[in-house]
Design an enzyme around this catalytic site. Sequence first.
Site, short mmCIF file in Angstrom:
data_model
loop_
_atom_site.label_atom_id
_atom_site.label_comp_id
_atom_site.label_asym_id
_atom_site.label_seq_id
_atom_site.Cartn_x
_atom_site.Cartn_y
_atom_site.Cartn_z
N SER A 154 0.87 -1.18 0.00
CA SER A 154 0.00 0.00 0.00
C SER A 154 0.90 1.23 0.00
O SER A 154 2.03 1.17 0.50
CB SER A 154 -0.85 0.01 1.28
OG SER A 154 -1.39 1.29 1.51
N TYR A 167 -1.19 -1.04 10.16
CA TYR A 167 -1.33 -1.40 8.73
C TYR A 167 -0.13 -0.86 7.94
O TYR A 167 0.50 -1.59 7.17
CB TYR A 167 -2.64 -0.80 8.22
CG TYR A 167 -2.94 -1.01 6.75
CD1 TYR A 167 -3.42 -2.23 6.29
CD2 TYR A 167 -2.77 0.03 5.82
CE1 TYR A 167 -3.73 -2.41 4.94
CE2 TYR A 167 -3.09 -0.14 4.48
CZ TYR A 167 -3.56 -1.36 4.04
OH TYR A 167 -3.86 -1.54 2.72
#
Length: 267
Positions: A154, A167
């Site tokens: 990401s 995350y």
Amino acid sequence: MGEGNTSSRSSKWSLKGMTALVTGGSKGIGYDIVEQLAELGATIHTCARNEAQLNECLHQWATKGYKVTGSVCDMTSRAQRQELITKVSSEFNGKLNILVNNVGTNIQKQTLDFTEEDFSFLINTNLESAFHISQLAHPLLKASDSASIVFISSIGGVASLNVGTIYSAAKGAINQLTKNLACEWAKDNIRTNCVAPGPIRTPLAEPFLQDEKLLNGFITRTPLGRIGEPEEVSSLVAFLCLPAASFITGQIICIDGGLTVNCLLIQ
Ligand SMILES: NC(=O)c1ccc[n+]([C@@H]2O[C@H](COP(=O)([O-])OP(=O)(O)OC[C@H]3O[C@@H](n4cnc5c(N)ncnc54)[C@H](OP(=O)(O)O)[C@@H]3O)[C@@H](O)[C@H]2O)c1
């Protein structure tokens, strides 16, 4: 150009005869990766936790003529990961050309609000599962003589975004893992690359898409002025798996409409 050259050039853009494991293929980006690889000729095994959704996908793919099988598997379970690889090995005769580590999820909180359980769950889902399945898949990838791993990280692992620190840390670790495996496993003819998406329209991103203020904040900072679609990610993943990408390894490619390279956008 002779005919031989033409056919060898077109084979660089085909996955015909290749086998692939795509984790988390029943929704979002993973679903589109399965379709894209299948369209290029690969035979695919995928997995997800929700059996009904997975079966619905398998039915749709069979109707389209794609060669896709699937297993119910919770990738946070070490035992289930082992079972998955055993199944893939027997289905593909011990050889795997492509591993796409797509499973991932997020819990969005401020750092001080995260619990111990949040930490374990997010690190397991986003990092440990991809690390362990890569270890387990290694003998199959090596046996195929020409293999490719693609991680989905990401842009949260590249720049600081307000998407949750656990995350982001896990995705940053995936980016580094990509580089290390590219070097360690090159001798086994395994290329390793990583695709780092910005905001993409999927079920995971739904709460974010509903938050107009947050969404507009991203869009106004994105040079291409919009969020991305799953098929824009899957085409890059497919490219990295193709023989056409045979000299590309250890790369982390952001697919984000230019968001991470934009310092100050004046429009
Ligand atoms: N969408 C974005 O904006 C965006 C941005 C950057 C990066 N990413 C990354 O892209 C990847 C795919 O995201 P997405 O947006 O497509 O997510 P999604 O819409 O939530 O789809 C996730 C897929 O993975 C499966 N899955 C989730 N947890 C699993 C587990 N523990 N075991 C097995 N399967 C599991 C889901 O099926 P089940 O629920 O049935 O298990 C589903 O098929 C993730 O790694 C995510 O971090 C997404």
